[in-house]
Design a protein around this motif. Structure first.
Motif, PDB file in Angstrom:
ATOM      1  N   ALA A  27       1.600  10.823   2.931  1.00 18.66           N
ATOM      2  CA  ALA A  27       1.022  10.663   1.592  1.00 18.66           C
ATOM      3  C   ALA A  27       0.788  12.035   0.963  1.00 18.66           C
ATOM      4  O   ALA A  27       1.029  12.233  -0.233  1.00 18.66           O
ATOM      5  CB  ALA A  27      -0.278   9.875   1.670  1.00 18.66           C
TER       6      ALA A  27
ATOM      7  N   ILE B 209       3.907   1.565  -1.133  1.00 14.48           N
ATOM      8  CA  ILE B 209       4.549   1.710  -2.447  1.00 14.48           C
ATOM      9  C   ILE B 209       3.577   2.352  -3.422  1.00 14.48           C
ATOM     10  O   ILE B 209       3.911   3.277  -4.149  1.00 14.48           O
ATOM     11  CB  ILE B 209       5.019   0.337  -2.971  1.00 14.48           C
ATOM     12  N   VAL B 210       2.318   1.858  -3.390  1.00 12.36           N
ATOM     13  CA  VAL B 210       1.337   2.396  -4.329  1.00 12.36           C
ATOM     14  C   VAL B 210       0.989   3.842  -3.991  1.00 12.36           C
ATOM     15  O   VAL B 210       0.567   4.603  -4.849  1.00 12.36           O
ATOM     16  CB  VAL B 210       0.076   1.507  -4.363  1.00 12.36           C
ATOM     17  N   ARG B 211       1.187   4.235  -2.721  1.00 10.31           N
ATOM     18  CA  ARG B 211       0.972   5.640  -2.382  1.00 10.31           C
ATOM     19  C   ARG B 211       2.076   6.516  -2.928  1.00 10.31           C
ATOM     20  O   ARG B 211       2.053   7.732  -2.771  1.00 10.31           O
ATOM     21  CB  ARG B 211       0.901   5.801  -0.863  1.00 10.31           C
ATOM     22  N   GLY B 212       3.080   5.912  -3.523  1.00 13.62           N
ATOM     23  CA  GLY B 212       4.145   6.695  -4.135  1.00 13.62           C
ATOM     24  C   GLY B 212       5.045   7.389  -3.130  1.00 13.62           C
ATOM     25  O   GLY B 212       5.591   8.450  -3.405  1.00 13.62           O
ATOM     26  N   LEU B 213       5.209   6.789  -1.963  1.00 13.20           N
ATOM     27  CA  LEU B 213       6.063   7.415  -0.948  1.00 13.20           C
ATOM     28  C   LEU B 213       7.529   7.350  -1.376  1.00 13.20           C
ATOM     29  O   LEU B 213       7.947   6.390  -2.029  1.00 13.20           O
ATOM     30  CB  LEU B 213       5.896   6.693   0.395  1.00 13.20           C
TER      31      LEU B 213
ATOM     32  N   GLN C 142      -3.878  11.953  -2.396  1.00 14.58           N
ATOM     33  CA  GLN C 142      -3.182  12.543  -3.532  1.00 14.58           C
ATOM     34  C   GLN C 142      -4.113  12.752  -4.712  1.00 14.58           C
ATOM     35  O   GLN C 142      -3.681  12.974  -5.835  1.00 14.58           O
ATOM     36  CB  GLN C 142      -2.010  11.638  -3.895  1.00 14.58           C
TER      37      GLN C 142
ATOM     38  N   ARG D 143       2.074   6.200  -9.434  1.00 13.41           N
ATOM     39  CA  ARG D 143       1.462   5.721  -8.196  1.00 13.41           C
ATOM     40  C   ARG D 143       1.046   6.869  -7.283  1.00 13.41           C
ATOM     41  O   ARG D 143       1.715   7.879  -7.211  1.00 13.41           O
ATOM     42  CB  ARG D 143       2.456   4.857  -7.433  1.00 13.41           C
ATOM     43  N   GLY D 144      -0.026   6.651  -6.579  1.00 16.55           N
ATOM     44  CA  GLY D 144      -0.470   7.659  -5.617  1.00 16.55           C
ATOM     45  C   GLY D 144      -1.180   8.797  -6.300  1.00 16.55           C
ATOM     46  O   GLY D 144      -2.368   8.985  -6.155  1.00 16.55           O
ATOM     47  N   ARG D 145      -0.429   9.546  -7.118  1.00 12.33           N
ATOM     48  CA  ARG D 145      -1.017  10.734  -7.736  1.00 12.33           C
ATOM     49  C   ARG D 145      -2.000  10.377  -8.846  1.00 12.33           C
ATOM     50  O   ARG D 145      -2.971  11.072  -9.073  1.00 12.33           O
ATOM     51  CB  ARG D 145       0.079  11.625  -8.291  1.00 12.33           C
TER      52      ARG D 145
ATOM     53  N   THR E  52       0.832  -1.202   0.000  1.00 11.58           N
ATOM     54  CA  THR E  52       0.000   0.000   0.000  1.00 11.58           C
ATOM     55  C   THR E  52       0.866   1.251   0.000  1.00 11.58           C
ATOM     56  O   THR E  52       0.574   2.210  -0.712  1.00 11.58           O
ATOM     57  CB  THR E  52      -0.902   0.009   1.248  1.00 11.58           C
TER      58      THR E  52
ATOM     59  N   TYR F 177      -4.902   3.161  -4.199  1.00 17.45           N
ATOM     60  CA  TYR F 177      -5.146   1.743  -3.949  1.00 17.45           C
ATOM     61  C   TYR F 177      -5.705   1.532  -2.555  1.00 17.45           C
ATOM     62  O   TYR F 177      -5.191   2.052  -1.577  1.00 17.45           O
ATOM     63  CB  TYR F 177      -3.830   0.990  -4.124  1.00 17.45           C
TER      64      TYR F 177
END
Lengths: 333, 331
Positions: free
Chosen positions: B121, A235-239, B176, B93-95, A233, B99
């Motif tokens: 985040a 990783i997918v948040r782009g941290l 995001q 990812r994120g932006r 999760t 997920y």
């Protein structure tokens, strides 16, 4: 807050609840420490009296008459049955008096006071050095699983674990002290920071046994954390990578490593005995062997081992506290 | 429908796990669909049908699980992400893609407070001061209807209930403002009343934030609550895809029909539940031709031949069944 607190309202006064928990935990540890100390005293007392060799005979030599031996026995408090001796000893320890050295007549308290600071420094520097090496190594080995680094890591940690510390210490002395001259060969001068130049090599020697264990536990603990959904999760948040590694891999994996560190510190204390002798450091380990065991100086041996036992308890309390701070889940129980 | 080009197009995507000796073990094969802005696509299938792997492919996390894209394309705004490296994915990812994982207990970092997980985040998405980030974190918690948000901010996952955790997970995914939200069985672990609340929440948020949604579930009833179109997966393949109503009213694939017939929520009390005969095809042991053939009442000799049939238009939807015209129009 009103009484009959639901979990919700209990949450709102975390500080008072936290203080209560801390008190309860401290009490638990203290009672455990007292019991442990009693056990340690009993065992060392029994063991040291099982070792052949009479301290009074060592002290007076072969030529001593029987009356002289009996007289000295009385002076030194060694008369009477073993249970009587143990009871007398226990009473004086309870008053904070560890007894008097048979050989030198010094109080054991003063022996401890003379040697404890150096040993404490040695342990402190060792733990710090070991963590500074084990943390990056463990993280790297976990992230680079299956690569050449991982294989090299396995081989190196195995070799390091299998090397006895007296041998490892001698190798380090040869390399760093004799060849390179980066450290004194042996000896000690108290006083920070000057003492560090005498301590870093012995600490490195002890780390040789400590780092492989810590780094491997950390590696497998991180590998386990990596499988967790929250890492996916995150990783997918782009941290960003540093946040991922520190907060999502290291932090949740650190508690087992710290708990283990507290646990193996008992072993580390026996290593200090060897290392202090190899490096000729005037610490508790040297005192234990040279002044205590070799001369059958019962009070010195018992006193120092009791202090060792208390250090183990204190450290396990400390590591429990730290891993509880690192991982709030362990604080629940 | 034609006016707007899709933001996400998945074309004949095949996902495989490298095997020690012989090539790839396929786990998803011919996943094929598109996603337009503000569309809510449900992905339904039995466990092992490749739903979760498909999600991972869309988030670029296949490699972590020892898998990879074998062929096909993932076109995100006309850009192929199928073979993209970490660098590219980090920007997506994120932006772009948010997920919400299946297990809300394991989805939150147990050692961090809700505050930390929300603000980090937010910081990953844009420049923000600490107070700005905290304000936004509070707003997010309010957005997902968490009461006493100030207190929840200081809590960790073990102090929250299952429904609360899932709300926090959703809040973190929204931090995001992603264009696409991927939710993998987000309500499976929750009890029925909480499940309903979370589904309502997802619906409201999608309306409000104009997000596209990919909602994965094994449960068609749940998908009907939130989605406007649906893709049915069987043994790693898309077998039917189309507008939700069309698929549910007039299924064009025997597997879809069987799924509809076995629904618990529509079962008549006292009567036996319909089940699909046979066992689901397991990964590595897919039959030749149509993978549903061994369990299919309509199967004929030509179903045996070649590979899994591709999707072909049928009515309002597309189906992989070669004999869909022989299906009665009512389920």
């Amino acid at each position: 807050m009103s009484s009959g607190a639901s979990p919700e309202t209990a949450r709102t006064t975390p500080s008072s609840a936290g203080v209560k928990r801390l008190l309860a935990r401290t009490l638990r540890h203290l009672s455990r420490a007292a019991l442990g100390a009693l056990g340690v005293l009993l065992v060392t007392f029994t063991l040291i009296h099982l070792i052949p060799g009479d301290p009074v005979e060592i002290l007076l030599g072969d030529a001593a008459t029987e009356e002289l031996v009996a007289k000295y026995r009385q002076i030194l408090g060694l008369e009477g049955s073993l249970p009587q001796q143990f009871a007398r000893y226990l009473a004086s320890v309870a008053q904070g008096d560890l007894g008097t050295s048979i050989q030198t007549g010094q109080s054991v308290n003063s022996v401890v006071a003379r040697t404890l600071p150096m040993t404490a420094w040695l342990i402190g520097v060792t733990v710090l050095m070991a963590l500074l090496m084990a943390l990056p190594l463990g993280v790297a080995a976990a992230l680079l699983r299956g690569t050449w680094f991982d294989h090299a890591f396995r081989v190196a940690t195995s070799v390091s674990l299998a090397t006895p510390s007296f041998y490892f210490g001698l190798l380090l002395i040869l390399l760093f002290a004799v060849r390179l001259g980066w450290a004194p060969v042996a000896g000690y001068q108290p006083g920070f920071p000057g003492n560090l130049q005498y301590l870093w090599l012995p600490a490195l020697t002890m780390s040789g046994a400590l780092v492989p264990i810590l780094a491997r536990v950390l590696q497998s603990s991180i590998a386990e954390t990596m499988e967790q959904e929250f890492v996916e999760t995150a990783i997918v948040r782009g941290l960003p990578a540093p946040v991922l590694v520190w907060r999502y891999l290291l932090r949740p994996s650190l508690a087992p490593t710290i708990s283990l560190l507290g646990y193996i510190l008992g072993q580390l204390l026996s290593a200090t005995v060897v290392v202090e002798i190899v490096f000729n450091l005037p610490g508790m380990g040297t005192a234990l062997v040279v002044e205590g065991v070799l001369l059958r100086d019962y009070p010195v041996v018992q006193g120092i081992i009791l202090i060792f036992a208390l250090i183990v308890v204190a450290v396990s309390f400390l590591s429990d506290t730290v891993s509880g701070w690192l991982d709030p889940r362990t604080r629940l129980s | 429908m034609e006016a707007e080009s899709p933001i996400l197009r998945v074309e004949n995507l095949c996902i495989g796990v490298p095997r020690r000796r012989r090539g790839l073990l396929s786990i998803v094969d011919t996943a094929d669909f598109q996603l337009r802005r503000h569309q809510a696509l449900g992905v339904v299938g039995e466990s092992g049908s490749g739903k979760t792997m498909l999600c991972r492919a869309l988030m670029g996390t296949l490699r972590r699980h020892g898998a990879g894209v074998a062929s096909g394309r993932i076109l995100y705004r006309e850009r192929d992400l199928a073979g993209a490296g970490e660098k590219v994915w980090r920007r997506i990812r994120g932006r772009r893609i948010g997920y919400v994982p299946q297990s809300s207990l394991a989805g939150l970092n147990p050692v961090l407070t809700v505050r930390t997980q929300l603000t980090e985040a937010i910081h990953a998405a844009r420049e923000a001061s600490a107070t700005e980030a905290e304000d936004q974190a509070l707003q997010l918690l309010e957005l997902v209807r968490i009461p006493r948000s100030g207190q929840v901010l200081e809590m960790r996952s073990h102090e929250l209930s299952g429904g609360m955790r899932q709300r926090v997970m959703i809040a973190a995914a929204l931090a995001q403002e992603p264009e696409i939200l991927i939710a993998d069985e987000p309500t499976t672990a929750l009890d029925v009343t909480i499940q309903r609340e979370i589904l309502n929440l997802i619906n409201r948020l999608r309306e409000r934030l104009k997000m596209a949604l990919i909602f994965v579930s094994h449960d068609l009833a749940v998908i009907e609550e939130v989605c406007d179109s649906v893709m049915v997966m069987y043994a790693g393949a898309s077998v039917e895809i189309g507008p939700l109503e069309a698929v549910v009213r007039h299924p064009r694939h025997p597997y879809t029909r069987a799924l509809l017939a076995s629904r618990v929520d529509l079962a008549v009390p006292g009567e036996d539940l319909e089940t699909i005969p046979g066992d689901p095809a397991s990964v590595g042991a897919w039959p030749s031709g149509c993978r549903f053939r061994p369990r299919c009442p309509l199967a004929e000799d030509d179903c045996r031949e070649g590979v899994q049939p591709p999707l072909a238009p049928a009515g309002l939807q597309r189906t992989a069944c070669l004999h869909h015209d022989r299906m009665g129009c009512d389920p």
